[in-house]
Structure formats: structure tokens, C-alpha cells
Design a protein around this motif. Structure first.
Motif, short mmCIF file in Angstrom:
data_model
loop_
_atom_site.label_atom_id
_atom_site.label_comp_id
_atom_site.label_asym_id
_atom_site.label_seq_id
_atom_site.Cartn_x
_atom_site.Cartn_y
_atom_site.Cartn_z
N ILE A 123 -12.17 11.43 -4.54
CA ILE A 123 -12.31 10.11 -5.16
C ILE A 123 -12.44 10.22 -6.67
O ILE A 123 -11.81 9.46 -7.41
N PHE A 124 -13.23 11.16 -7.16
CA PHE A 124 -13.50 11.22 -8.59
C PHE A 124 -12.56 12.14 -9.38
O PHE A 124 -12.54 12.07 -10.61
N THR A 125 -11.80 12.99 -8.73
CA THR A 125 -10.90 13.87 -9.47
C THR A 125 -9.43 13.55 -9.21
O THR A 125 -8.56 14.25 -9.70
N PHE A 126 -9.15 12.48 -8.49
CA PHE A 126 -7.78 12.11 -8.16
C PHE A 126 -7.01 11.76 -9.43
O PHE A 126 -7.41 10.89 -10.20
N ASP A 127 -5.91 12.46 -9.65
CA ASP A 127 -5.05 12.19 -10.80
C ASP A 127 -3.61 12.19 -10.30
O ASP A 127 -3.07 13.23 -9.98
N PRO A 128 -2.97 11.01 -10.24
CA PRO A 128 -1.61 10.96 -9.71
C PRO A 128 -0.57 11.58 -10.65
O PRO A 128 0.53 11.89 -10.22
N CYS A 129 -0.92 11.74 -11.91
CA CYS A 129 0.01 12.27 -12.91
C CYS A 129 -0.63 13.46 -13.62
O CYS A 129 -0.96 13.36 -14.82
N PRO A 130 -0.81 14.59 -12.96
CA PRO A 130 -1.48 15.72 -13.61
C PRO A 130 -0.62 16.32 -14.72
O PRO A 130 0.59 16.42 -14.59
N ALA A 131 -1.28 16.70 -15.79
CA ALA A 131 -0.57 17.32 -16.91
C ALA A 131 -0.05 18.69 -16.50
O ALA A 131 -0.71 19.43 -15.78
N GLY A 132 1.16 18.99 -16.92
CA GLY A 132 1.73 20.30 -16.64
C GLY A 132 2.45 20.40 -15.31
O GLY A 132 2.99 21.45 -14.99
N ALA A 133 2.50 19.31 -14.55
CA ALA A 133 3.20 19.34 -13.26
C ALA A 133 4.70 19.19 -13.49
O ALA A 133 5.14 18.56 -14.45
N ALA A 134 5.48 19.76 -12.60
CA ALA A 134 6.94 19.63 -12.69
C ALA A 134 7.33 18.18 -12.51
O ALA A 134 6.81 17.48 -11.63
N SER A 135 8.23 17.68 -13.36
CA SER A 135 8.58 16.26 -13.35
C SER A 135 9.19 15.82 -12.02
O SER A 135 9.03 14.67 -11.62
N GLU A 136 9.89 16.71 -11.30
CA GLU A 136 10.48 16.32 -10.02
C GLU A 136 9.43 16.15 -8.92
O GLU A 136 9.69 15.54 -7.89
N ILE B 270 0.84 -1.19 0.00
CA ILE B 270 0.00 0.00 0.00
C ILE B 270 0.88 1.24 0.00
O ILE B 270 1.62 1.51 0.94
N ASP B 271 0.79 1.97 -1.10
CA ASP B 271 1.48 3.24 -1.23
C ASP B 271 0.68 4.12 -2.19
O ASP B 271 -0.45 3.79 -2.55
N PHE B 272 1.27 5.21 -2.59
CA PHE B 272 0.59 6.15 -3.48
C PHE B 272 0.17 5.47 -4.78
O PHE B 272 -0.95 5.66 -5.27
N ALA B 273 1.06 4.65 -5.34
CA ALA B 273 0.77 3.95 -6.60
C ALA B 273 -0.39 2.97 -6.43
O ALA B 273 -1.21 2.80 -7.34
N PHE B 274 -0.46 2.31 -5.28
CA PHE B 274 -1.54 1.36 -5.03
C PHE B 274 -2.89 2.08 -5.05
O PHE B 274 -3.84 1.63 -5.69
N VAL B 275 -2.96 3.21 -4.35
CA VAL B 275 -4.21 3.99 -4.32
C VAL B 275 -4.53 4.52 -5.71
O VAL B 275 -5.68 4.48 -6.14
#
Length: 147
Positions: free
Chosen positions: A124-137, A55-60
Motif C-alpha cells: 500500500i505505501f510503496t506502490f509506484d506504478p511508474c518506477p524510475a529506471g524501468a524499461a519503457s515497454e 477498475i484497472d491498474f490505473a484506477f488502483v
């Protein structure tokens, strides 16, 4: 020794809805349903697969990518919040003597419940772990690099 039966301050009329009965019925239905939802949630997350260490961020993120688990977690959120708030409302009704204080507490309870339900539903419905335009770091390692 004589028994004194107090009459209520405002007796219920037959015209309106019986909210106490509906609240009581909701608690009896939502309680067992919550037990099933929560224990299934715990078994799926902690027993099946790699257990708690997985269980981590990727799991969720992976779990909430599936609409089934979004609805499952949404049902747990809504039922738990309404069930708990209704239980607190019952306690406030039982132990608060002043009508104005009781109304203020109950209004606060339901307002906070509504706010938390809205915020939780949005997460729950707007969770996006990889948002567009976010800094890669700032992105998790599993997000594709955007050039």
C-alpha cells in the motif's frame, strides 16, 4: 441424570490480562467497523463513477496516490486480517484437544497474519506504478516516457 461441570486444566488467575475478553470485545467492535469500511469501499469503487469497467491498474494507481485511500485500505487490511485470525484462533481453541498442537496452530496463524499485514502494508505505501529506471515497454501506457 446429573450434570457434570468440568474444571478447566489451568484456571485463570486474577493477575494476568483476560485475553479472551479482549478478543471477544475486539470482534464486536471490528465487525461493524469492517462492514462500514467494506461497503463504502465497494460503493466507491463499483457504483460511483464508471463502475466496474473503470477498475484497472490505473484506477488502483490513482486511488493509492491519495493518502486518504491508503489509510482506508490499510484499516481494512489490518482489521480484516486480525478479525479473521482471531476468529480462526477461537475455532482452534474450541476444537483442538492437544495443547502442543493448539499452540503450534495458533503460533502459525498469528505468524502468517503478521507476515501478510507487513507485506500488505508495504504494498500500500510503496506502490509506484511508474518506477524510475524501468524499461519503457514494461511501463503502463499512462506513465510518462523517460528518455
Amino acid at each position: 441424570m446429573s450434570v457434570v461441570i468440568e474444571t478447566p486444566n489451568t484456571p485463570r488467575t486474577r493477575k494476568g490480562a483476560n485475553w479472551e475478553k479482549y478478543g471477544w470485545l475486539f470482534m464486536r467492535v471490528s465487525g461493524p467497523l469492517l462492514v462500514v469500511l467494506i461497503f463504502t469501499h465497494l460503493v466507491v469503487n463499483l457504483v460511483v463513477g464508471d463502475g466496474i469497467k473503470a477498475i484497472d491498474f490505473a484506477f488502483v494507481a490513482g486511488k493509492w496516490a491519495d493518502p486518504f485511500w491508503q489509510v482506508w485500505d490499510l484499516a481494512m487490511l489490518w482489521l480484516a486480517m486480525i478479525h479473521g485470525t482471531n476468529g480462526m484462533r477461537t475455532i482452534v481453541n474450541d476444537y483442538t484437544e492437544k495443547v502442543k498442537v493448539r499452540k503450534a496452530l495458533i503460533t502459525t496463524l498469528w505468524s502468517v497474519c503478521g507476515l501478510l499485514i507487513i507485506l500488505g502494508t508495504l504494498v500500500i505505501f510503496t506502490f509506484d506504478p511508474c518506477p524510475a529506471g524501468a524499461a519503457s515497454e514494461l511501463l503502463p501506457s499512462f506513465c510518462p516516457a523517460i528518455n
